[in-house]
Design a protein around this motif. Sequence first.
Motif, PDB file in Angstrom:
ATOM      1  N   UNK A 182       0.795  -1.235   0.000  1.00  0.00           N
ATOM      2  CA  UNK A 182       0.000   0.000   0.000  1.00  0.00           C
ATOM      3  C   UNK A 182       0.825   1.282   0.000  1.00  0.00           C
ATOM      4  N   UNK A 183       0.381   2.230  -0.835  1.00  0.00           N
ATOM      5  CA  UNK A 183       1.045   3.505  -1.023  1.00  0.00           C
ATOM      6  C   UNK A 183       0.046   4.632  -0.774  1.00  0.00           C
ATOM      7  N   UNK A 184       0.554   5.857  -0.808  1.00  0.00           N
ATOM      8  CA  UNK A 184      -0.297   6.994  -0.472  1.00  0.00           C
ATOM      9  C   UNK A 184      -1.181   7.464  -1.630  1.00  0.00           C
ATOM     10  N   UNK A 185      -0.858   7.079  -2.858  1.00  0.00           N
ATOM     11  CA  UNK A 185      -1.648   7.494  -4.012  1.00  0.00           C
ATOM     12  C   UNK A 185      -1.387   6.548  -5.169  1.00  0.00           C
ATOM     13  N   UNK A 186      -2.410   6.335  -5.991  1.00  0.00           N
ATOM     14  CA  UNK A 186      -2.303   5.420  -7.131  1.00  0.00           C
ATOM     15  C   UNK A 186      -3.021   6.034  -8.324  1.00  0.00           C
ATOM     16  N   UNK A 187      -2.343   6.071  -9.467  1.00  0.00           N
ATOM     17  CA  UNK A 187      -2.930   6.618 -10.691  1.00  0.00           C
ATOM     18  C   UNK A 187      -2.954   5.531 -11.764  1.00  0.00           C
TER      19      UNK A 187
ATOM     20  N   UNK B 179      -7.315   6.350  -5.236  1.00  0.00           N
ATOM     21  CA  UNK B 179      -6.985   5.958  -6.602  1.00  0.00           C
ATOM     22  C   UNK B 179      -7.592   6.968  -7.571  1.00  0.00           C
ATOM     23  N   UNK B 180      -6.794   7.377  -8.556  1.00  0.00           N
ATOM     24  CA  UNK B 180      -7.270   8.242  -9.635  1.00  0.00           C
ATOM     25  C   UNK B 180      -7.223   7.444 -10.930  1.00  0.00           C
ATOM     26  N   UNK B 181      -8.344   7.402 -11.648  1.00  0.00           N
ATOM     27  CA  UNK B 181      -8.391   6.645 -12.893  1.00  0.00           C
ATOM     28  C   UNK B 181      -8.707   7.517 -14.090  1.00  0.00           C
ATOM     29  N   UNK B 182      -7.921   7.364 -15.160  1.00  0.00           N
ATOM     30  CA  UNK B 182      -8.176   8.045 -16.431  1.00  0.00           C
ATOM     31  C   UNK B 182      -8.613   6.990 -17.446  1.00  0.00           C
TER      32      UNK B 182
ATOM     33  N   UNK C  44     -15.530   0.514  -9.722  1.00  0.00           N
ATOM     34  CA  UNK C  44     -16.227   1.420  -8.812  1.00  0.00           C
ATOM     35  C   UNK C  44     -17.044   0.644  -7.777  1.00  0.00           C
ATOM     36  N   UNK C  45     -17.705  -0.416  -8.205  1.00  0.00           N
ATOM     37  CA  UNK C  45     -18.493  -1.227  -7.274  1.00  0.00           C
ATOM     38  C   UNK C  45     -17.593  -1.838  -6.198  1.00  0.00           C
ATOM     39  N   UNK C  46     -16.431  -2.340  -6.608  1.00  0.00           N
ATOM     40  CA  UNK C  46     -15.510  -2.952  -5.653  1.00  0.00           C
ATOM     41  C   UNK C  46     -14.942  -1.910  -4.693  1.00  0.00           C
TER      42      UNK C  46
ATOM     43  N   UNK D 290     -11.432   5.336  -1.297  1.00  0.00           N
ATOM     44  CA  UNK D 290     -11.593   6.586  -2.029  1.00  0.00           C
ATOM     45  C   UNK D 290     -11.059   6.470  -3.456  1.00  0.00           C
ATOM     46  N   UNK D 291     -11.826   6.992  -4.405  1.00  0.00           N
ATOM     47  CA  UNK D 291     -11.388   6.951  -5.801  1.00  0.00           C
ATOM     48  C   UNK D 291     -12.046   8.080  -6.585  1.00  0.00           C
TER      49      UNK D 291
END
Length: 264
Positions: free
Chosen positions: A168-173, A193-196, A213-215, A222-223
């Motif tokens: 685990x990390x502080x942010x995921x893109x 998590x940020x998703x493009x 998103x459901x998961x 948070x995402x």
Amino acid sequence: MTADQPGVARRQVLQGVLQGLGGLPLAAVLANPALAQAAAETLTDVTIETADGRSVSGALALPETLPAPAVIAIHEWWGLNDQIKTVTAEFARQGYVALAVDLYDGVVADTRERASALVRSIDDIEATETMAAWVDWLRAHEATTGRLGTVGWCFGGGWSLNTAIAAPVEACVIYYGRCDRPAEAMARLQGPVLGHFATQDGYIDAAMVDRFADAMNAAARSYTVHWYEADHAFANPTGARYDAADAQLAWARTLDFLGRHLRA
């Protein structure tokens, strides 16, 4: 032209890259093979040993001011090429200790068939151990603040999420990467998590992102998801599907997201 002039010119290009990519926009550097190669060569090759005794490599870029938060960049299915190294150099210019990992052991594909074969050759357990080793190494590195994020594109987008789950990390893109992991896996995430994602993507599609998103909702994690009227790989200036406006917007959102969660 003397024999030395090409070398002089090349050193001048390299010096321009070292001074903030010569003031050029990232997309302009990526679109120019000579500039991208020069940017890539500003990185330093690094090697570490995983918990299972394998030697794995990456390329490191340091910012002017240290210590700094860290970013791991994970390559597309093509492998660790000059494009990904150039983006890694840009992360360093933005103030991050930036590491481009290599999950293909030095192999870079030049055809879709070769890239597909490389993806199929990945051992998920070994790749997970590789990424966990890099997270541990960066957290302990004297140049970092100990705060860390992951960013990946395509194949690497999926591995950005996999890494954040495993170590685990502080942010995921995630840039248009596979994201349909179960809620019990998402529950191991410690950061947002940020998703493009792209509306014209035939594989990383709305159904997959809905499962993501459901998961995330089931795991109470948070995402943020952004959709772009574009196709897969829209952020890669070297490809036919590149969309300059959407790539620029996604990049700005990525930097904002990392800044908010890694510089806290």
